[in-house]
Scaffold this motif. Structure first.
Motif, PDB file in Angstrom:
ATOM      1  N   SER A  67      44.610  82.592  71.949  1.00  0.00           N
ATOM      2  CA  SER A  67      44.281  82.014  70.644  1.00  0.00           C
ATOM      3  C   SER A  67      42.829  82.320  70.304  1.00  0.00           C
ATOM      4  N   ILE A  68      42.623  82.566  69.033  1.00  0.00           N
ATOM      5  CA  ILE A  68      41.278  82.711  68.491  1.00  0.00           C
ATOM      6  C   ILE A  68      40.838  81.281  68.165  1.00  0.00           C
ATOM      7  N   VAL A  69      39.705  80.878  68.710  1.00  0.00           N
ATOM      8  CA  VAL A  69      39.251  79.502  68.529  1.00  0.00           C
ATOM      9  C   VAL A  69      37.911  79.480  67.806  1.00  0.00           C
ATOM     10  N   GLN A  70      37.674  78.399  67.105  1.00  0.00           N
ATOM     11  CA  GLN A  70      36.471  78.209  66.312  1.00  0.00           C
ATOM     12  C   GLN A  70      35.798  76.939  66.801  1.00  0.00           C
ATOM     13  N   GLN A  71      34.488  76.985  67.004  1.00  0.00           N
ATOM     14  CA  GLN A  71      33.721  75.796  67.354  1.00  0.00           C
ATOM     15  C   GLN A  71      32.456  75.837  66.516  1.00  0.00           C
TER      16      GLN A  71
END
Length: 137
Positions: A67-71
């Motif tokens: 998964s491509i994750v954003q923080q």
């Protein structure tokens, strides 16, 4: 397989040697799309290769979930290697450099941990193993 949005996810089976090659190729593609530096691409590809091999050899096969994750403003790639194999009876021992339950170099788990920003492992005898890694851009 190509991420088109920040919440892109997918899974790839890890049931044979050619699947390990496909996992490496997918991780290379995803890290390039995320514009990781060449060094960070190499670290993530190496960790994915080691962990997918562990999934196949010690876990009897399984899957690599991605998964491509954003923080906040940063993006990352999260990979989970999941199997339903025999599990890891002694986690402390398994995480030591040089220890191997087979014929490997004993660098898979501990070496992979050093290559990524976040590393989590869940395992119990008879219940399989899940190793989740994340590298941030």
């Amino acid at each position: 397989m190509t991420p088109t949005n920040p919440d892109a996810t997918g899974a790839l089976p890890v049931r044979s040697e050619p699947d390990i090659v496909l996992a490496r190729q997918l991780v290379r593609k995803l890290t390039q799309e995320l514009k990781f530096s060449l060094v960070d691409q190499t670290k993530m590809i190496t960790a994915a290769s080691e962990l997918s091999r562990n999934t196949l050899v010690y876990g009897g096969g399984g899957a690599m979930e991605w998964s491509i994750v954003q923080q906040g403003v940063r993006a990352g790639l999260r990979l989970a290697f999941v199997d339903e194999g025999p599990g890891i009876p002694d986690m402390d021992l398994a995480m030591k450099d040089g220890w191997t339950s087979g014929g490997g170099l004993g660098m898979g788990l501990s070496g992979s941990k050093r290559l990524v920003n976040d590393f989590e492992i869940e395992s119990a005898p008879g219940r399989g193993t899940r190793v989740t890694i994340t590298r941030w851009k």
